[in-house]
Write a protein that holds these residues in place. Structure first.
Motif, PDB file in Angstrom:
ATOM      1  N   THR A  99       0.898  -1.157   0.043  1.00  0.00           N
ATOM      2  CA  THR A  99      -0.013   0.233   0.004  1.00  0.00           C
ATOM      3  C   THR A  99       0.786   1.215  -0.247  1.00  0.00           C
ATOM      4  OG1 THR A  99      -1.766  -1.058   1.249  1.00  0.00           O
ATOM      5  CG2 THR A  99      -1.657   1.428   1.112  1.00  0.00           C
ATOM      6  N   ILE A 100       0.648   2.242  -0.946  1.00  0.00           N
ATOM      7  CA  ILE A 100       1.240   3.538  -0.862  1.00  0.00           C
ATOM      8  C   ILE A 100       0.413   4.638  -0.336  1.00  0.00           C
ATOM      9  CG2 ILE A 100       2.365   5.195  -2.521  1.00  0.00           C
ATOM     10  CD1 ILE A 100       2.594   3.022  -4.673  1.00  0.00           C
ATOM     11  N   VAL A 101       1.058   5.191   0.633  1.00  0.00           N
ATOM     12  CA  VAL A 101       0.424   6.360   1.554  1.00  0.00           C
ATOM     13  C   VAL A 101       1.069   7.724   1.178  1.00  0.00           C
ATOM     14  CG1 VAL A 101      -0.429   7.005   3.523  1.00  0.00           C
ATOM     15  CG2 VAL A 101      -0.324   4.401   3.125  1.00  0.00           C
ATOM     16  N   ASP A 102       0.189   8.719   0.610  1.00  0.00           N
ATOM     17  CA  ASP A 102       0.690  10.054   0.645  1.00  0.00           C
ATOM     18  C   ASP A 102      -0.020  10.750   1.826  1.00  0.00           C
ATOM     19  OD1 ASP A 102       1.800  12.537   0.498  1.00  0.00           O
ATOM     20  OD2 ASP A 102       1.338  12.499  -1.936  1.00  0.00           O
ATOM     21  N   SER A 103       0.739  11.323   2.852  1.00  0.00           N
ATOM     22  CA  SER A 103      -0.080  11.879   3.631  1.00  0.00           C
ATOM     23  C   SER A 103      -0.642  13.298   3.400  1.00  0.00           C
ATOM     24  CB  SER A 103       1.008  12.258   5.353  1.00  0.00           C
ATOM     25  OG  SER A 103       1.756  13.154   4.936  1.00  0.00           O
ATOM     26  N   ALA A 104      -0.211  13.669   2.062  1.00  0.00           N
ATOM     27  CA  ALA A 104      -0.579  15.246   1.906  1.00  0.00           C
ATOM     28  C   ALA A 104      -2.013  14.873   0.807  1.00  0.00           C
ATOM     29  CB  ALA A 104       0.272  15.725   0.922  1.00  0.00           C
ATOM     30  N   ALA A 105      -2.282  13.648   0.682  1.00  0.00           N
ATOM     31  CA  ALA A 105      -3.294  13.212  -0.391  1.00  0.00           C
ATOM     32  C   ALA A 105      -4.670  13.909   0.509  1.00  0.00           C
ATOM     33  CB  ALA A 105      -3.516  11.919  -0.736  1.00  0.00           C
ATOM     34  N   HIS A 106      -5.580  14.263  -0.511  1.00  0.00           N
ATOM     35  CA  HIS A 106      -6.874  14.547  -0.007  1.00  0.00           C
ATOM     36  C   HIS A 106      -7.631  13.429   0.526  1.00  0.00           C
ATOM     37  CE1 HIS A 106     -10.816  16.397   0.129  1.00  0.00           C
ATOM     38  NE2 HIS A 106     -11.347  15.370  -0.478  1.00  0.00           N
ATOM     39  N   ASP A 107      -7.992  13.362   1.723  1.00  0.00           N
ATOM     40  CA  ASP A 107      -8.627  12.417   2.741  1.00  0.00           C
ATOM     41  C   ASP A 107      -7.725  11.357   2.680  1.00  0.00           C
ATOM     42  OD1 ASP A 107     -10.298  11.163   4.335  1.00  0.00           O
ATOM     43  OD2 ASP A 107     -11.478  10.256   2.666  1.00  0.00           O
ATOM     44  N   ALA A 108      -6.419  11.637   3.114  1.00  0.00           N
ATOM     45  CA  ALA A 108      -5.454  10.468   3.214  1.00  0.00           C
ATOM     46  C   ALA A 108      -5.481   9.642   4.357  1.00  0.00           C
ATOM     47  CB  ALA A 108      -4.005  11.307   3.477  1.00  0.00           C
ATOM     48  N   ASP A 109      -6.403  10.324   5.633  1.00  0.00           N
ATOM     49  CA  ASP A 109      -6.528   9.191   6.541  1.00  0.00           C
ATOM     50  C   ASP A 109      -7.710   8.298   6.000  1.00  0.00           C
ATOM     51  OD1 ASP A 109      -6.136   8.642   9.143  1.00  0.00           O
ATOM     52  OD2 ASP A 109      -8.136   9.105   9.482  1.00  0.00           O
ATOM     53  N   GLY A 110      -8.957   8.913   5.186  1.00  0.00           N
ATOM     54  CA  GLY A 110      -9.746   8.173   4.842  1.00  0.00           C
ATOM     55  C   GLY A 110      -9.313   6.701   3.752  1.00  0.00           C
ATOM     56  N   LEU A 111      -8.363   7.287   3.211  1.00  0.00           N
ATOM     57  CA  LEU A 111      -7.502   6.311   2.166  1.00  0.00           C
ATOM     58  C   LEU A 111      -6.998   5.208   3.023  1.00  0.00           C
ATOM     59  CD1 LEU A 111      -6.337   8.424  -0.645  1.00  0.00           C
ATOM     60  CD2 LEU A 111      -8.307   6.715  -0.743  1.00  0.00           C
ATOM     61  N   LEU A 112      -6.197   5.709   4.139  1.00  0.00           N
ATOM     62  CA  LEU A 112      -5.471   4.592   5.052  1.00  0.00           C
ATOM     63  C   LEU A 112      -6.484   3.630   5.772  1.00  0.00           C
ATOM     64  CD1 LEU A 112      -2.756   3.626   6.093  1.00  0.00           C
ATOM     65  CD2 LEU A 112      -3.323   5.307   8.032  1.00  0.00           C
ATOM     66  N   ARG A 113      -7.517   4.149   6.165  1.00  0.00           N
ATOM     67  CA  ARG A 113      -8.865   3.437   6.882  1.00  0.00           C
ATOM     68  C   ARG A 113      -9.317   2.282   5.697  1.00  0.00           C
ATOM     69  NH1 ARG A 113     -12.149   7.230   8.914  1.00  0.00           N
ATOM     70  NH2 ARG A 113     -13.161   7.168   7.046  1.00  0.00           N
ATOM     71  N   ALA A 114      -9.600   2.889   4.679  1.00  0.00           N
ATOM     72  CA  ALA A 114     -10.040   1.965   3.649  1.00  0.00           C
ATOM     73  C   ALA A 114      -9.322   0.804   3.250  1.00  0.00           C
ATOM     74  CB  ALA A 114     -10.525   2.910   2.408  1.00  0.00           C
ATOM     75  N   ARG A 115      -7.668   1.124   2.978  1.00  0.00           N
ATOM     76  CA  ARG A 115      -6.820   0.258   2.440  1.00  0.00           C
ATOM     77  C   ARG A 115      -6.185  -0.570   3.412  1.00  0.00           C
ATOM     78  NH1 ARG A 115      -3.994   4.520  -1.496  1.00  0.00           N
ATOM     79  NH2 ARG A 115      -5.752   4.813  -3.000  1.00  0.00           N
ATOM     80  N   GLU A 116      -6.055  -0.035   4.684  1.00  0.00           N
ATOM     81  CA  GLU A 116      -5.440  -0.938   5.889  1.00  0.00           C
ATOM     82  C   GLU A 116      -6.275  -0.621   7.220  1.00  0.00           C
ATOM     83  OE1 GLU A 116      -2.541  -2.444   5.534  1.00  0.00           O
ATOM     84  OE2 GLU A 116      -1.975  -1.991   3.692  1.00  0.00           O
ATOM     85  N   PRO A 117      -7.482  -1.193   6.996  1.00  0.00           N
ATOM     86  CA  PRO A 117      -8.240  -0.972   8.335  1.00  0.00           C
ATOM     87  C   PRO A 117      -7.694  -1.386   9.722  1.00  0.00           C
ATOM     88  CG  PRO A 117      -9.202  -2.699   6.615  1.00  0.00           C
ATOM     89  CD  PRO A 117      -8.102  -1.982   6.113  1.00  0.00           C
ATOM     90  N   GLU A 118      -6.966  -2.562   9.389  1.00  0.00           N
ATOM     91  CA  GLU A 118      -6.373  -3.039  10.991  1.00  0.00           C
ATOM     92  C   GLU A 118      -5.292  -2.242  11.376  1.00  0.00           C
ATOM     93  OE1 GLU A 118      -5.483  -7.295  11.230  1.00  0.00           O
ATOM     94  OE2 GLU A 118      -6.770  -7.586  10.191  1.00  0.00           O
ATOM     95  N   LEU A 119      -4.493  -1.717  10.469  1.00  0.00           N
ATOM     96  CA  LEU A 119      -3.440  -0.808  10.908  1.00  0.00           C
ATOM     97  C   LEU A 119      -4.132   0.689  11.588  1.00  0.00           C
ATOM     98  CD1 LEU A 119      -0.461   0.038  10.822  1.00  0.00           C
ATOM     99  CD2 LEU A 119      -0.708   0.749   8.603  1.00  0.00           C
ATOM    100  N   HIS A 120      -4.944   1.181  10.720  1.00  0.00           N
ATOM    101  CA  HIS A 120      -5.788   2.155  11.026  1.00  0.00           C
ATOM    102  C   HIS A 120      -6.388   2.251  12.624  1.00  0.00           C
ATOM    103  CE1 HIS A 120      -8.801   5.503  11.056  1.00  0.00           C
ATOM    104  NE2 HIS A 120      -8.016   6.181  10.026  1.00  0.00           N
ATOM    105  N   ALA A 121      -7.236   1.205  12.732  1.00  0.00           N
ATOM    106  CA  ALA A 121      -7.674   0.788  13.991  1.00  0.00           C
ATOM    107  C   ALA A 121      -6.620   0.587  14.953  1.00  0.00           C
ATOM    108  CB  ALA A 121      -8.730  -0.413  13.783  1.00  0.00           C
ATOM    109  N   GLY A 122      -5.610  -0.275  14.912  1.00  0.00           N
ATOM    110  CA  GLY A 122      -4.443  -0.314  15.777  1.00  0.00           C
ATOM    111  C   GLY A 122      -3.953   1.018  16.338  1.00  0.00           C
ATOM    112  N   LEU A 123      -3.674   1.819  15.325  1.00  0.00           N
ATOM    113  CA  LEU A 123      -3.041   3.105  15.508  1.00  0.00           C
ATOM    114  C   LEU A 123      -4.033   3.922  16.424  1.00  0.00           C
ATOM    115  CD1 LEU A 123      -1.466   4.159  11.935  1.00  0.00           C
ATOM    116  CD2 LEU A 123      -0.353   3.789  14.311  1.00  0.00           C
ATOM    117  N   LEU A 124      -5.293   3.973  16.139  1.00  0.00           N
ATOM    118  CA  LEU A 124      -6.246   4.770  17.057  1.00  0.00           C
ATOM    119  C   LEU A 124      -6.180   4.199  18.316  1.00  0.00           C
ATOM    120  CD1 LEU A 124      -9.419   4.977  14.888  1.00  0.00           C
ATOM    121  CD2 LEU A 124      -7.996   6.844  15.875  1.00  0.00           C
ATOM    122  N   ARG A 125      -6.313   2.854  18.369  1.00  0.00           N
ATOM    123  CA  ARG A 125      -6.220   2.216  19.956  1.00  0.00           C
ATOM    124  C   ARG A 125      -4.980   2.510  20.640  1.00  0.00           C
ATOM    125  NH1 ARG A 125      -7.996  -2.532  17.434  1.00  0.00           N
ATOM    126  NH2 ARG A 125      -5.999  -3.449  17.378  1.00  0.00           N
TER     127      ARG A 125
END
Ligand SMILES: Cc1cc2nc3c(=O)[nH]c(=O)nc-3n(C[C@H](O)[C@H](O)[C@H](O)COP(=O)(O)OP(=O)(O)OC[C@H]3O[C@@H](n4cnc5c(N)ncnc54)[C@H](O)[C@@H]3O)c2cc1C
Length: 308
Positions: A187-213
């Motif tokens: 997965t390629i992530v650009d933190s400057a992309a529009h809705d970068a966090d939404g894209l990370l959540r969609a592509r890497e849901p476990e990682l996103h949830a783990g970071l929130l935890r």
């Protein structure tokens, strides 16, 4: 990390070595960028540390997609993958007896933005090369390692390298605006992309949830908050930038800042945008003689207050 030894023949013998080379060639657009010969592996067997590790192959990657494909191949074969840029690391983190991926050769583009106030850089550019582009604007990068003629942006981000003047204010963490990185999943992530966090959540849901935890756990603990604040107020703190859990709210921003100091273990930095700092018109050096250690350290607050 194993101790130094004379470079032996590749441990991947016979057919296995051939199969590995074939797999690696399928990951890159130009098969000649997969190097398996003994001289080429020997040339890459050391960084600036005292370790000597014979990689089974060296691949010169040329795009984020290629690095993603190489990570997938490494995972499929169980081969450790190490990123190598300037190779000036002193603790062996740029060497391996697995797969060494050269991310310097084909990664040297830079774009000066806003009259030098910001710069977008690929990871293989050296600090000196980046600063040369900024010089006519009277600006430079904040991180200032003494190895600036040879060390590169990728290494500076991954090692959180700093030098004599950047302190904890002008280091990578404080001057980074955005980061593009490739995760081990490809997965390629650009933190400057529009809705970068939404894209990370969609592509890497476990990682996103783990970071929130993790964020919420750290923020709920006074001990964690105090320890992190104390550690990262000092210059000589190593490892993942855990202060990002306190300083940033969105998982994508937390992850981008965790990359700083991660020594290539969290992913591949494919480009970075930095805010720059002014080049001071004058510089001077002083040599102060003290009769003892206590006297020398006692002088520090006044020296710092004077802007030294
Ligand atoms: C003479 C000398 C002086 C030095 N002075 C200083 C100093 O003043 N301050 C200081 O902090 N350090 C210093 N160092 C250490 C070293 O130069 C720095 O840490 C430097 O930033 C490493 O950069 P590099 O390009 O050589 O990275 P490498 O050594 O190639 O790699 C460093 C780490 O980053 C990872 N990596 C490389 N590229 C990427 C990427 N694109 N994405 C993700 N991970 C990546 C590697 O896997 C490795 O773990 C010095 C070293 C020498 C030899």
């Amino acid at each position: 990390m194993s101790p130094a030894s004379v470079v032996p023949p590749s441990p991947a013998g016979g057919n296995r070595a051939g199969e590995l080379a074939e797999l690696l060639r399928s990951c890159v657009s130009d098969p000649s960028r997969v190097l398996t010969g003994v001289p080429q592996r020997a040339a890459a067997a050391h960084d600036a540390s005292h370790y000597l590790l014979d990689p089974q192959a060296v691949v010169r990657a040329a795009s984020a997609q290629e690095v993603g494909a190489l990570m997938a191949a490494a995972r499929a074969t169980g081969l450790p993958l190490t990123l190598r840029s300037g190779g000036t690391s002193l603790s062996g983190q740029a060497g391996t007896d697995g797969l060494l991926v050269d991310v310097r050769t084909h990664w040297r583009q830079a774009e000066v933005l806003d009259d030098g106030l910001r710069i977008r850089v690929q990871p293989g550019l050296t600090v000196r090369q980046a600063n040369a582009r900024l010089a006519r604007h009277g600006r430079r990068l904040g991180p200032d390692p003494a190895s600036e003629s040879a060390c590169t942006i990728g290494g500076v981000v991954a090692n959180n390298s700093s030098g004599m003047t950047c302190g904890t204010q002008d280091n990578t963490y404080r001057t980074l605006e955005s980061l593009e990185f490739v995760l081990a999943s490809g997965t390629i992530v650009d933190s400057a992309a529009h809705d970068a966090d939404g894209l990370l959540r969609a592509r890497e849901p476990e990682l996103h949830a783990g970071l929130l935890r993790l964020r919420d756990r750290i923020r709920a603990s006074e001990t964690s908050r105090t320890t992190i604040a104390h550690q990262f107020s000092m210059k000589n703190t190593m490892g993942y930038a855990l202060n990002s859990f306190l300083d940033h709210t969105l998982p994508v921003d937390i992850l981008a800042h965790l990359m700083i100091g991660s020594e290539g273990t969290l992913g591949f930095v494919s480009h970075a945008v930095f805010r720059t700092v002014p080049v001071m018109p004058h510089a001077s050096t002083g040599l102060l003689m003290f009769s003892g250690l206590a006297e020398a350290t006692d002088a520090l607050p006044a020296l710092l207050a004077a802007g030294a």
